[in-house]
Write an enzyme that holds these catalytic residues in place. Sequence first.
Site, PDB file in Angstrom:
ATOM      1  N   HIS A 205       0.859  -1.177   0.000  1.00 38.33           N
ATOM      2  CA  HIS A 205       0.000   0.000   0.000  1.00 38.33           C
ATOM      3  C   HIS A 205       0.893   1.224   0.000  1.00 38.33           C
ATOM      4  O   HIS A 205       2.115   1.107   0.105  1.00 38.33           O
ATOM      5  CB  HIS A 205      -0.932   0.024   1.233  1.00 38.33           C
TER       6      HIS A 205
ATOM      7  N   GLU B 147       6.058   4.544  -0.456  1.00 38.14           N
ATOM      8  CA  GLU B 147       6.786   4.951   0.743  1.00 38.14           C
ATOM      9  C   GLU B 147       8.297   4.833   0.561  1.00 38.14           C
ATOM     10  O   GLU B 147       9.065   5.663   1.063  1.00 38.14           O
ATOM     11  CB  GLU B 147       6.302   4.122   1.934  1.00 38.14           C
TER      12      GLU B 147
END
Length: 277
Positions: free
Chosen positions: A115, A134
């Site tokens: 995610h 990220e």
Amino acid sequence: MRIYISADMEGVTGLVDADDVQPGGRDYERGRLMMAEDVNAAVRGAVAAGATGITVNDAHGPMRNILPESLHPVARLIRGKPKQMGMLEGLAPEHDAAVFVGYHSRAGALGVLSHSFMGHEIEDMWLDGRPVGEIGLAHTAATAIGVPVAVLTGDDCACAEMTEWDASVTTVAVKYARDRFSADLRPSDEARTAIEKAVAARLSVPPKPPAAPAAAHSTLTVRWQSASVASTLLGIPGVSSADARTVQAEGTVPSLYRLFGVWMRVAASLTNQHPYC
């Protein structure tokens, strides 16, 4: 030598499910101890390489996952939230290198617990038109601050994503994704030994400071699941709309990283979904 460790949780040894990484999950208490053990392996490697100062930032979800008493005694812990720089809180030019422990692949990848920051709420992200999650955003922000990323640990998909972004970063795969919630696990002792050895070897000759970025400013673009989130974010100065669900802003990467943290807090207030990180 001063070393900074940013510790996420989805890419930790043995963890494959939301129940492993979210407070209240049936295996969360075990998961937080597994997280500390991966971090401690990185700390031992840094100490073996001669580090005299080690800062660990708990960078996952509530950012209160690592129990202080479970952390290696030579390391200082940054714990809790909010943090202006989120997963990079406390990172400063005085650090000689950064180590990312327990990281995961970006939204849309078939990696373990993949995610981008907020689970299903963030559909996709781009930095200067390049798909980013990220890993890429934290790496680029750290580099812009002046700190090279030396090592990343996570599943094989996270390692591949890091290598694609910057092949000079040493990666350690502690598990191999079979799907988003399943993996072929390395034995825990083997995985932690691999982390410790990789960090020690990589830091034995401290990485050179990164070269100054070619562009002073970058563009961060985020597509949200909710048009309501995108519409609300337009009330923040400097935020513009690319379409009904997509917003963007320009600035230095560290300033964009900090601004993105504000976007997530706004999104959390509207959707009742807190950032996973």
